[in-house]
Write a protein that holds these residues in place. Structure first.
Motif, PDB file in Angstrom:
ATOM      1  N   GLY A   3      46.845  20.947  49.622  1.00 25.52           N
ATOM      2  CA  GLY A   3      48.088  21.626  50.202  1.00 25.52           C
ATOM      3  C   GLY A   3      48.996  21.891  48.788  1.00 25.52           C
ATOM      4  N   ARG A   4      48.175  21.640  47.856  1.00 28.55           N
ATOM      5  CA  ARG A   4      49.021  21.830  46.426  1.00 28.55           C
ATOM      6  C   ARG A   4      48.471  23.165  45.853  1.00 28.55           C
ATOM      7  N   LYS A   5      49.325  24.024  45.432  1.00 26.74           N
ATOM      8  CA  LYS A   5      49.133  25.479  44.923  1.00 26.74           C
ATOM      9  C   LYS A   5      49.168  25.488  43.382  1.00 26.74           C
ATOM     10  N   ARG A   6      48.200  25.858  42.819  1.00 29.01           N
ATOM     11  CA  ARG A   6      48.347  26.153  41.290  1.00 29.01           C
ATOM     12  C   ARG A   6      49.307  26.926  41.154  1.00 29.01           C
ATOM     13  N   GLU A   7      50.166  26.712  39.876  1.00 33.73           N
ATOM     14  CA  GLU A   7      51.296  27.525  39.435  1.00 33.73           C
ATOM     15  C   GLU A   7      50.784  29.024  39.109  1.00 33.73           C
ATOM     16  N   ASP A   8      49.474  29.044  38.454  1.00 30.13           N
ATOM     17  CA  ASP A   8      48.994  30.168  37.845  1.00 30.13           C
ATOM     18  C   ASP A   8      48.035  30.812  38.624  1.00 30.13           C
ATOM     19  N   ALA A   9      48.160  30.542  39.983  1.00 34.75           N
ATOM     20  CA  ALA A   9      47.035  31.077  40.978  1.00 34.75           C
ATOM     21  C   ALA A   9      47.044  32.657  40.946  1.00 34.75           C
ATOM     22  N   TRP A  10      46.189  33.497  41.240  1.00 35.65           N
ATOM     23  CA  TRP A  10      46.140  34.737  41.174  1.00 35.65           C
ATOM     24  C   TRP A  10      46.879  35.209  42.361  1.00 35.65           C
ATOM     25  N   GLN A  11      47.652  36.169  42.503  1.00 37.81           N
ATOM     26  CA  GLN A  11      48.564  36.735  43.504  1.00 37.81           C
ATOM     27  C   GLN A  11      47.675  38.075  43.648  1.00 37.81           C
ATOM     28  N   ASP A  12      48.104  38.602  45.330  1.00 38.66           N
ATOM     29  CA  ASP A  12      47.585  39.770  45.720  1.00 38.66           C
ATOM     30  C   ASP A  12      48.078  41.044  44.616  1.00 38.66           C
ATOM     31  N   SER A  13      49.301  40.883  44.314  1.00 45.25           N
ATOM     32  CA  SER A  13      49.764  41.942  43.389  1.00 45.25           C
ATOM     33  C   SER A  13      48.949  41.710  41.884  1.00 45.25           C
ATOM     34  N   ASP A  14      48.586  40.711  41.416  1.00 52.43           N
ATOM     35  CA  ASP A  14      47.815  40.478  40.152  1.00 52.43           C
ATOM     36  C   ASP A  14      46.481  41.269  40.296  1.00 52.43           C
ATOM     37  N   ASP A  15      45.982  41.084  41.517  1.00 53.38           N
ATOM     38  CA  ASP A  15      44.444  41.653  41.888  1.00 53.38           C
ATOM     39  C   ASP A  15      44.710  42.901  41.695  1.00 53.38           C
ATOM     40  N   ILE A  16      45.456  43.556  42.552  1.00 58.35           N
ATOM     41  CA  ILE A  16      46.081  45.109  42.424  1.00 58.35           C
ATOM     42  C   ILE A  16      46.070  45.818  41.090  1.00 58.35           C
ATOM     43  N   THR A  17      46.884  45.041  40.294  1.00 56.83           N
ATOM     44  CA  THR A  17      47.086  45.384  38.936  1.00 56.83           C
ATOM     45  C   THR A  17      45.821  45.665  38.377  1.00 56.83           C
ATOM     46  N   LEU A  18      45.198  44.591  38.558  1.00 56.00           N
ATOM     47  CA  LEU A  18      43.556  44.475  37.673  1.00 56.00           C
ATOM     48  C   LEU A  18      42.826  45.558  38.234  1.00 56.00           C
ATOM     49  N   GLY A  51      38.444  39.252  33.280  1.00 53.17           N
ATOM     50  CA  GLY A  51      36.969  39.738  33.503  1.00 53.17           C
ATOM     51  C   GLY A  51      36.227  38.900  34.754  1.00 53.17           C
ATOM     52  N   PHE A  52      36.718  37.593  34.401  1.00 51.06           N
ATOM     53  CA  PHE A  52      36.059  36.706  35.372  1.00 51.06           C
ATOM     54  C   PHE A  52      36.476  36.951  36.924  1.00 51.06           C
ATOM     55  N   ARG A  53      37.878  37.089  36.956  1.00 43.16           N
ATOM     56  CA  ARG A  53      38.491  37.149  38.419  1.00 43.16           C
ATOM     57  C   ARG A  53      37.916  38.728  38.852  1.00 43.16           C
ATOM     58  N   TRP A  54      37.949  39.781  38.067  1.00 44.10           N
ATOM     59  CA  TRP A  54      37.292  40.911  38.458  1.00 44.10           C
ATOM     60  C   TRP A  54      36.043  40.836  38.730  1.00 44.10           C
ATOM     61  N   ASN A  55      35.006  40.254  38.310  1.00 50.00           N
ATOM     62  CA  ASN A  55      33.585  40.193  38.565  1.00 50.00           C
ATOM     63  C   ASN A  55      33.307  39.018  39.698  1.00 50.00           C
ATOM     64  N   SER A  56      34.176  38.014  40.006  1.00 50.58           N
ATOM     65  CA  SER A  56      33.903  37.125  40.991  1.00 50.58           C
ATOM     66  C   SER A  56      34.667  37.522  42.167  1.00 50.58           C
ATOM     67  N   GLU A  57      35.819  38.037  42.331  1.00 47.68           N
ATOM     68  CA  GLU A  57      36.619  38.491  43.437  1.00 47.68           C
ATOM     69  C   GLU A  57      36.965  39.683  43.974  1.00 47.68           C
ATOM     70  N   VAL A  58      37.575  40.449  42.812  1.00 50.80           N
ATOM     71  CA  VAL A  58      38.081  41.697  43.097  1.00 50.80           C
ATOM     72  C   VAL A  58      37.277  42.799  43.207  1.00 50.80           C
ATOM     73  N   ARG A  59      36.159  42.894  42.369  1.00 54.71           N
ATOM     74  CA  ARG A  59      35.335  44.147  42.486  1.00 54.71           C
ATOM     75  C   ARG A  59      34.660  44.309  43.756  1.00 54.71           C
ATOM     76  N   LYS A  60      34.608  43.501  44.524  1.00 51.98           N
ATOM     77  CA  LYS A  60      33.754  43.547  45.795  1.00 51.98           C
ATOM     78  C   LYS A  60      34.632  44.491  46.799  1.00 51.98           C
ATOM     79  N   GLY A  61      35.915  44.356  46.838  1.00 49.07           N
ATOM     80  CA  GLY A  61      37.024  45.105  47.560  1.00 49.07           C
ATOM     81  C   GLY A  61      36.850  46.655  47.026  1.00 49.07           C
ATOM     82  N   TYR A  62      36.482  46.965  46.114  1.00 47.45           N
ATOM     83  CA  TYR A  62      36.834  48.369  45.179  1.00 47.45           C
ATOM     84  C   TYR A  62      35.456  49.189  44.836  1.00 47.45           C
TER      85      TYR A  62
END
Length: 174
Positions: A3-18, A51-62
Motif C-alpha cells: 500500500g505504500r508508493k515510492r516517492e520517486d515512482a515513474w508517472q505516466d507523464s514521465d514515461d511519455i516524456t521519455l 535507459g533501464f525504464r525505457w528498455n524494461s517498460e516503455v519501449r514495448k508501447g512504442y
C-alpha cells in the motif's frame, strides 16, 4: 510495505516524456544514449535510470513509433541532395579562390547543408505542431479539473455536519 508508493515512482507523464525524447532522437539520427541523457535532465533522474525504464517498460508501447522513426531516418539519408525550383547564388570568397576549392565542391557543400537545414526545419515544425496540440490538450484537462469540485469536498462537509450534530447532542444543560 504493502500500500505504500515510492516517492520517486515513474508517472505516466514521465514515461511519455521519455518516449517522446527517445523517438525524437531516433528520427534525427541520434543515439538512444543521447536521448537518455536529455530525458535525465528533463526528468531529474539519471541517464541509467532512463535507459533501464525505457528498455524494461516503455519501449514495448512504442514499437510502431520507433519503426516509423527509423524508416523516416533511413529514407532521409537515402535522398540525394536536391533543390526544388530554387536558384542558388554563390559568391566565391577570396579564401576559396586562394585555397583552390573547386566551384562544384563549394556548390555541393552548400546544397548539402541547405538540405540538412531544411530537413531539420521540417522536423522542428512537425514537433512544434505536436507540442502545441499536446499543450492544448493539457490545458483542457487543467480547465476541466479546475471546474470540478475538489475530491473529498463533499465528504468533508458531511463529516463537519456530523461533528456539529454530535457536539450539540453532548451538551449537558445544568
Amino acid at each position: 510495505m504493502t500500500g505504500r508508493k515510492r516517492e520517486d515512482a515513474w508517472q505516466d507523464s514521465d514515461d511519455i516524456t521519455l518516449a517522446q525524447t527517445v523517438i525524437s532522437h531516433v528520427k534525427l539520427g541520434s543515439t538512444q544514449l543521447a536521448a537518455f541523457e536529455e530525458a535525465a535532465e528533463i526528468l531529474g533522474r539519471t541517464s541509467a535510470a532512463c535507459g533501464f525504464r525505457w528498455n524494461s517498460e516503455v519501449r514495448k508501447g512504442y514499437e510502431t513509433d520507433i519503426k516509423d522513426a527509423k524508416l523516416n531516418r533511413s529514407r532521409a539519408k537515402q535522398k540525394p541532395p536536391t533543390i526544388k525550383n530554387e536558384e542558388v547564388f554563390v559568391s566565391v570568397t577570396k579564401d576559396s579562390i586562394r585555397n583552390n576549392i573547386p566551384f562544384e565542391e563549394v556548390m555541393t557543400t552548400i546544397i548539402t547543408l541547405a538540405n540538412e537545414q531544411l530537413q531539420t526545419y521540417q522536423t522542428l515544425i512537425e514537433e512544434n505542431k505536436r507540442l502545441k496540440n499536446e499543450n492544448s490538450e493539457l490545458r483542457k484537462q487543467i480547465d476541466t479539473n479546475k471546474s470540478a469540485e475538489p475530491l473529498g469536498q463533499e465528504d468533508l462537509h458531511a463529516f463537519l455536519k456530523i461533528m456539529q450534530r454530535a457536539k450539540s447532542l453532548t451538551k449537558i444543560e445544568p
